[in-house]
Design an enzyme around this catalytic site. Structure first.
Site, mmCIF file in Angstrom:
data_model
loop_
_atom_site.group_PDB
_atom_site.id
_atom_site.type_symbol
_atom_site.label_atom_id
_atom_site.label_comp_id
_atom_site.label_asym_id
_atom_site.label_seq_id
_atom_site.Cartn_x
_atom_site.Cartn_y
_atom_site.Cartn_z
ATOM 1 N N GLY A 64 0.799 -1.224 0.000
ATOM 2 C CA GLY A 64 0.000 0.000 0.000
ATOM 3 C C GLY A 64 0.824 1.263 0.000
ATOM 4 O O GLY A 64 0.482 2.249 -0.669
ATOM 5 N N TYR A 108 -7.066 -18.664 4.824
ATOM 6 C CA TYR A 108 -6.781 -17.341 4.250
ATOM 7 C C TYR A 108 -7.200 -17.288 2.784
ATOM 8 O O TYR A 108 -7.874 -16.353 2.341
ATOM 9 C CB TYR A 108 -5.293 -17.046 4.406
ATOM 10 C CG TYR A 108 -4.793 -15.859 3.640
ATOM 11 C CD1 TYR A 108 -5.239 -14.577 3.929
ATOM 12 C CD2 TYR A 108 -3.844 -16.009 2.626
ATOM 13 C CE1 TYR A 108 -4.763 -13.473 3.224
ATOM 14 C CE2 TYR A 108 -3.366 -14.923 1.923
ATOM 15 C CZ TYR A 108 -3.825 -13.651 2.230
ATOM 16 O OH TYR A 108 -3.352 -12.564 1.530
#
Length: 321
Positions: A22, A143
């Site tokens: 990010g 996950y």
């Protein structure tokens, strides 16, 4: 600046915008446009597992584009210790975010999945068409399944609400600012750290997990950013798209390459009591080229060298285990 100024005047919410991937993506967004507004809902202020906080993030940001990178993630060991947490956190964050994006009528939502969602026995190279043909590799199945559920949601929302969301499957990432904490890191930062520390301390050996036989594919973080932004600008379908380089390397070859690049001259000890994980991972990257004309461009050795250089210059400030 991108052609056509796609980002000019837009407000972009980047979840996970202060993380490894990010932070690079936020930097690149701001480099591409002087008039883009970037909103990063940091976890200490917006727990995205809670609907009220997700709603508040949309109210506070006024975002018209959302790029969902936030995830609770780690290496094989972390996945084995936290299967319930990894399933819940990743599923609920994505589900609530996509629902609120729909309710707030944003123009575009880009969702990052994971290649851990692929079935354990997927033919190599992994094709997007094989994504639902079996159960994922056991060590990271919770996950992977949590993230894969968001693809189903994306397709359902396009069908029922005509909501524009896309779903990308990046291969294993590496690069500067990666997670070098040995409790949670993936293989490249873990081995870089071990080799650098061993060299500096004069140790004769470095221990690596497993047999070294499995293969993996790795994508440099800045190439991943370029792929995500290219897809957000130019791709508007719900079919999942792999982001990778289409080449694999064995873990043994990888560790040997990192040892050489870091200047570690000792022996590699393979701890075969530790799991190998999935035997092979390599992506078919045809769809990314065909749908939005994207290909990775960073040579692997050059990416490794830049990652090592970053670690060498930041190692004293990194959490130690």
């Amino acid at each position: 600046m991108t052609e056509g100024g796609y980002w000019d005047g837009r407000t972009v919410m980047v979840t996970g915008g202060d993380g490894f991937l990010g932070s690079h993506l936020v930097d690149e967004l701001r480099a591409r446009s002087d008039s883009v507004e970037v909103f990063v809902p940091r976890s200490r202020n917006y727990d995205l597992r809670e609907r009220a906080n997700v709603r508040r993030a949309f109210q506070d940001s006024g975002a018209d584009v959302v790029i969902h990178l936030a995830a609770t993630v780690g290496g094989i060991g972390a996945n084995r210790r936290n299967p319930g947490r990894y399933f819940y956190d990743n599923a609920v964050m994505g589900i609530e975010l996509l629902e609120m994006a729909r309710q707030f009528d944003v123009d575009k939502c880009t969702i990052l999945g994971t290649i851990c969602a692929y079935p354990a026995e997927t033919p190599v190279p992994f094709s997007e068409e094989d994504l639902f043909d079996g159960y994922p590799e056991e060590t990271n199945a919770p996950y992977g399944i949590a993230k894969k559920a968001l693809l189903t949601q994306s397709k359902a929302y396009r069908k029922q609400y005509d909501f524009n969301s896309i779903y990308l499957l990046p291969v294993n990432l590496y690069g500067p600012r990666d997670d070098f904490d040995l409790e949670t890191s993936h293989v490249i930062p873990a081995i870089i750290r071990k080799c650098v520390e061993a060299r500096k301390q004069g140790d004769d050996t470095v221990t690596a997990w497993g047999t070294g036989e499995p293969t993996r594919e790795f994508l440099y973080v800045k190439d991943a950013v370029d792929g995500i932004l290219a897809a957000t600008e130019r791709y508007n379908e719900s079919d999942p798209v792999n982001l990778g380089v289409g080449e694999e390397i064995s873990i043994r070859e990888l560790v040997e390459a990192i040892a050489e690049l870091t200047g570690f001259e000792g022996d590699i000890v393979w701890d075969t009591s530790k799991p190998d994980g999935q035997q092979r991972r390599c992506l078919d990257t045809t769809r990314a080229r065909e749908r939005f004309e994207w290909e990775a461009s960073t040579e692997f050795v050059e990416g490794l060298r830049e990652t090592i250089d970053w670690y060498e210059s930041h190692r004293r400030s990194i959490k130690s285990h």
